[in-house]
Design a protein around this motif. Structure first.
Motif, PDB file in Angstrom:
ATOM      1  N   PRO A  38       0.811  -1.224   0.000  1.00 10.59           N
ATOM      2  CA  PRO A  38       0.000   0.000   0.000  1.00 10.59           C
ATOM      3  C   PRO A  38       0.840   1.267   0.000  1.00 10.59           C
ATOM      4  N   GLU A  39       0.314   2.267  -0.672  1.00 12.59           N
ATOM      5  CA  GLU A  39       0.899   3.600  -0.538  1.00 12.59           C
ATOM      6  C   GLU A  39       0.212   4.247   0.665  1.00 12.59           C
ATOM      7  N   PRO A  40       0.975   4.740   1.641  1.00 13.29           N
ATOM      8  CA  PRO A  40       0.321   5.268   2.853  1.00 13.29           C
ATOM      9  C   PRO A  40      -0.235   6.676   2.639  1.00 13.29           C
ATOM     10  N   CYS A  65      -0.649  -7.690  -8.755  1.00 15.09           N
ATOM     11  CA  CYS A  65      -1.207  -6.333  -8.750  1.00 15.09           C
ATOM     12  C   CYS A  65      -2.463  -6.299  -9.610  1.00 15.09           C
ATOM     13  N   THR A  66      -3.080  -5.137  -9.675  1.00 15.76           N
ATOM     14  CA  THR A  66      -4.345  -5.027 -10.402  1.00 15.76           C
ATOM     15  C   THR A  66      -4.090  -4.737 -11.881  1.00 15.76           C
ATOM     16  N   LEU A  67      -5.136  -4.952 -12.672  1.00 12.37           N
ATOM     17  CA  LEU A  67      -4.991  -4.963 -14.139  1.00 12.37           C
ATOM     18  C   LEU A  67      -4.426  -3.690 -14.747  1.00 12.37           C
ATOM     19  N   ARG A 102      -9.405  -5.675 -10.276  1.00 17.06           N
ATOM     20  CA  ARG A 102      -9.655  -5.004  -9.010  1.00 17.06           C
ATOM     21  C   ARG A 102     -11.119  -5.166  -8.642  1.00 17.06           C
ATOM     22  N   LEU A 103     -11.407  -4.989  -7.381  1.00 16.15           N
ATOM     23  CA  LEU A 103     -12.792  -5.054  -6.923  1.00 16.15           C
ATOM     24  C   LEU A 103     -13.491  -3.725  -7.193  1.00 16.15           C
ATOM     25  N   ASN A 104     -14.635  -3.811  -7.860  1.00 19.81           N
ATOM     26  CA  ASN A 104     -15.551  -2.680  -7.952  1.00 19.81           C
ATOM     27  C   ASN A 104     -16.860  -3.131  -7.349  1.00 19.81           C
ATOM     28  N   SER A 108     -12.009   4.742  -4.934  1.00 20.09           N
ATOM     29  CA  SER A 108     -10.790   5.463  -5.296  1.00 20.09           C
ATOM     30  C   SER A 108     -10.339   6.262  -4.081  1.00 20.09           C
ATOM     31  N   LYS A 109      -9.031   6.171  -3.787  1.00 23.76           N
ATOM     32  CA  LYS A 109      -8.524   6.880  -2.615  1.00 23.76           C
ATOM     33  C   LYS A 109      -8.730   8.381  -2.743  1.00 23.76           C
ATOM     34  N   ARG A 110      -8.644   8.874  -3.984  1.00 24.17           N
ATOM     35  CA  ARG A 110      -8.865  10.303  -4.184  1.00 24.17           C
ATOM     36  C   ARG A 110     -10.278  10.688  -3.725  1.00 24.17           C
TER      37      ARG A 110
HETATM   38  P1  ATP Z   1      -4.763   4.853  -5.811  1.00 25.37           P
HETATM   39  O1  ATP Z   1      -6.268   4.937  -5.907  1.00 25.37           O
HETATM   40  O2  ATP Z   1      -4.104   6.011  -5.156  1.00 25.37           O
HETATM   41  O3  ATP Z   1      -4.049   4.290  -7.034  1.00 25.37           O
HETATM   42  P2  ATP Z   1      -4.659   2.263  -4.743  1.00 25.37           P
HETATM   43  O4  ATP Z   1      -6.060   1.991  -4.311  1.00 25.37           O
HETATM   44  O5  ATP Z   1      -4.092   1.619  -5.937  1.00 25.37           O
HETATM   45  O6  ATP Z   1      -4.488   3.791  -4.762  1.00 25.37           O
HETATM   46  P3  ATP Z   1      -2.431   1.322  -3.221  1.00 25.37           P
HETATM   47  O7  ATP Z   1      -2.047   1.720  -1.871  1.00 25.37           O
HETATM   48  O8  ATP Z   1      -1.479   1.535  -4.332  1.00 25.37           O
HETATM   49  O9  ATP Z   1      -3.769   2.042  -3.490  1.00 25.37           O
HETATM   50  O10 ATP Z   1      -2.935  -0.164  -3.219  1.00 25.37           O
HETATM   51  C1  ATP Z   1      -2.251  -1.209  -2.606  1.00 25.37           C
HETATM   52  C2  ATP Z   1      -2.583  -2.490  -3.288  1.00 25.37           C
HETATM   53  O11 ATP Z   1      -3.984  -2.714  -3.262  1.00 25.37           O
HETATM   54  C3  ATP Z   1      -2.177  -2.461  -4.739  1.00 25.37           C
HETATM   55  O12 ATP Z   1      -1.510  -3.667  -5.034  1.00 25.37           O
HETATM   56  C4  ATP Z   1      -3.458  -2.367  -5.492  1.00 25.37           C
HETATM   57  O13 ATP Z   1      -3.377  -3.010  -6.712  1.00 25.37           O
HETATM   58  C5  ATP Z   1      -4.447  -3.037  -4.541  1.00 25.37           C
HETATM   59  N1  ATP Z   1      -5.786  -2.503  -4.738  1.00 25.37           N
HETATM   60  C6  ATP Z   1      -6.153  -1.213  -4.703  1.00 25.37           C
HETATM   61  N2  ATP Z   1      -7.453  -1.073  -4.979  1.00 25.37           N
HETATM   62  C7  ATP Z   1      -7.943  -2.314  -5.205  1.00 25.37           C
HETATM   63  C8  ATP Z   1      -9.221  -2.850  -5.564  1.00 25.37           C
HETATM   64  N3  ATP Z   1     -10.268  -2.055  -5.732  1.00 25.37           N
HETATM   65  N4  ATP Z   1      -9.332  -4.178  -5.710  1.00 25.37           N
HETATM   66  C9  ATP Z   1      -8.286  -4.980  -5.522  1.00 25.37           C
HETATM   67  N5  ATP Z   1      -7.049  -4.560  -5.207  1.00 25.37           N
HETATM   68  C10 ATP Z   1      -6.871  -3.231  -5.050  1.00 25.37           C
END
Ligand code: ATP
Ligand code: MG
Length: 560
Positions: A37-39, A233-235, A264-266, A273-275
């Protein structure tokens, strides 16, 4: 966002199949994964999918899973997030043991490798602005243009890069780029940025660095340093894989991890989205990262969702290679499934209406035995007090009921759960014409809730004694967004104005008030509830985790 069906799972899932095959062929003796994760925010339910996948694989195949903070952007990262992420991963039930790492642990090594790239002619310092770089990147159909600084000598590049590191230049003045191919069909290979100048204090390295590595440069090399075997990682990172491999190929890294991508999960009615989540918090649209309406792990926890329900949900949705949108109902299903087994049953009246039992002796109080869990006799029973003045649920009474309304109405007889049959005799109203009290009679022969003459009633209702129940605040939650696919770009327009309803004069059993824990209880006929940390000794506050599945399952005692 389009709603598609998830691709069918092959075997357990395609990533586990790859891991199994690599172990069978002795390509690896032990699987090592990581959650990176990015903190820069709190974790959400999407991250839970990634956590369960990475930690789950390590558990199942007797490997290791590292927790690695991808802390390469000090302008957005905070210690609060580092702490919350660790707490949330643990709460979900996963353990990284001693394998806690930070990309910033490798800044020195990453820097040295960048010099190696320069020396080998694989990287150069570009003086163009960010906008110029973007403009000369080209498009999907057009190649990019070489930078005028692309052919700098090794010595000049080394000199400039060292001065970037020494802090001589302002933010944005220069970047270090990989020298790959400006006409590559993959835009990620058109001389991607490896380092940028950033005069910012880092939560861990302080002011040591004036340059920070890009995600693409830091990530694969961190994987290699840690001996990650499967970098999952995600797609969206599929198109970055050639760059990931290019860097591993050019650098003297100690191992060669492989990257694999999954969908990724939607979730419907949800933005992950973290934003957006950050803006929801900063803009005051919710009470904080742990607001029970948030899809964050902290929000789900505060709402009363058990970690087992999240793990169960993630298992149920599986891991596929095609993007899809999961119905939020699937998550709710998993929550109910777990809670139905574990939650003790209690009675609470959310919107009370006073009932006076005219023929019940004044001053008399009876103790009524109530079961704690209908499917688990070992959960035992408890005593509830019954008296002349009671509360019932306002919704359980109608003065002029439609045909199918079987609950209380003038002249109608119903069962009070565990107690007696009562019949409504009179409706008391205030000056505004609102019903404020019901006058009822009870049949003493129906003690325990059954008539000796075999007569039936069509409804069983929950109730509480007016003087033996305790006041409480109850918070009911609905979806945060009104649309199944909210617009991330303009999310405020799709917010549900009715996502939170606060009931200020609810009544609860004393047995509920006594529970001073995070145990989720079922309030009969109302759903699952958990005590909120806003509670005070004088005023307990409860969150509704989730309603009962079937809103028609009004008649308790029958099949639920
Ligand atoms: P940002 O929205 O800033 O890109 P992020 O959600 O990708 O952030 P990270 O902290 O980079 O946040 O995510 C950590 C890990 O979680 C990464 O490997 C990312 O692929 C995974 N991840 C993030 N969102 C999802 C999701 N919706 N479903 C599955 N895995 C996820
Ligand atoms: Mg990310």
């Amino acid at each position: 966002m389009t709603v598609e069906l998830a691709a069918a799972e092959v075997g357990r899932d395609f990533i586990r199949d790859i891991v199994q095959a690599d172990l069978n062929s002795h390509k690896h003796s032990q699987v090592v994964t990581r959650f990176p994760p990015e903190p820069n925010g709190y974790l959400h339910i999407g991250h839970a999918k990634s956590i369960a996948l990475n930690f789950g694989i390590a558990q199942e195949f007797s490997g290791r899973c590292h927790l690695r903070f991808d802390d390469t952007n000090p302008t957005r990262e905070e210690q609060e997030y580092i702490d919350s992420i660790q707490a949330d991963v643990r709460w979900l039930g996963y353990d990284w043991g001693t394998d806690l790492f930070y990309a910033s642990d490798y800044f020195e090594r990453l820097y040295g490798w960048a010099e190696d790239l320069i020396r080998a002619g694989h990287a150069y310092v570009d003086d163009q602005s960010q906008d110029q770089i973007r403009a000369s990147r080209g498009t999907l159909t057009e190649p990019g243009k070489n930078s005028p600084f692309r052919e700098r000598s090794v010595d000049e590049n080394l000199d400039l890069f060292r001065r970037m590191k020494a802090g001589e230049f302002p933010n944005g003045a220069r970047v270090l780029r990989a020298k790959i191919d400006m006409s590559s069909g993959n835009i990620n290979l058109r001389d991607p940025v490896l380092y940028r100048i950033l005069h910012a204090t880092h939560p861990r390295t302080g002011d040591t660095w004036s340059i920070y590595p890009s995600y693409d440069y830091a990530h694969g090399q961190s994987d290699a340093i840690e001996g990650i075997t499967h970098s999952i990682c995600t797609l969206e990172f599929e198109d970055h894989r050639p760059l990931y491999e290019w860097l591993l190929d050019k650098l003297p890294v100690p191992s060669k991890p492989r990257q694999y991508e999954f969908a990724r999960l939607n979730l419907t009615y949800t933005l992950l989205s973290k934003r957006v989540l950050t803006e929801l918090v900063r803009g005051g649209h919710v009470a904080g990262w742990d607001d029970p309406r948030m899809p964050t792990i902290a929000g789900l926890k505060r709402r009363g969702v058990p970690p087992a329900a999240i793990r169960e949900f993630v298992k149920r949705i599986g891991v596929a290679k095609a993007n899809s949108v999961v119905d939020v109902g699937m998550l709710e299903f998993s929550i109910r499934e777990v809670l139905n087994k574990s939650a003790l049953r209690r009675m609470a009246v959310l919107r009370p209406l006073k009932v006076l039992i005219e023929n019940y002796p004044e001053g008399q109080v009876e103790e009524i035995e109530a079961v704690n869990h209908p499917d688990d006799p070992s959960a035992g029973t408890r005593k509830i007090k019954f008296g002349r003045e009671l509360y019932i649920e306002r919704d359980d009474f109608m003065e002029n009921p439609p045909k199918k309304f079987f609950r209380l109405s003038p002249g109608n007889e119903v069962r009070l759960r565990y107690a007696y049959f009562i019949t409504c005799r009179e409706v008391v109203k205030n000056a505004a014409g609102e019903v404020i009290e019901l006058r009822c009679t009870y049949d003493p022969a129906t003690k325990g809730g059954n008539a000796p003459d075999g007569r039936k009633v069509k409804a069983t209702m929950h109730w509480l004694s007016a003087s033996h129940s305790v006041p409480a605040e109850i918070r009911l939650y609905n979806q945060l967004f009104v649309k199944p696919a909210p617009d991330a770009a303009n999310f405020a327009a799709d917010l549900n104005p009715q996502s939170l309803e606060i009931l200020t004069d609810a009544r609860i059993e004393p047995a509920i008030a006594e529970v001073n824990s995070s145990d989720v209880m079922q309030f009969e006929r109302q759903g699952y509830f958990v005590r909120d940390p806003d509670s005070t000794p004088e005023r307990p506050v409860f969150n509704r985790t989730i309603g009962l599945r079937d809103t028609f399952a009004k008649e308790v005692g029958g099949k639920s």
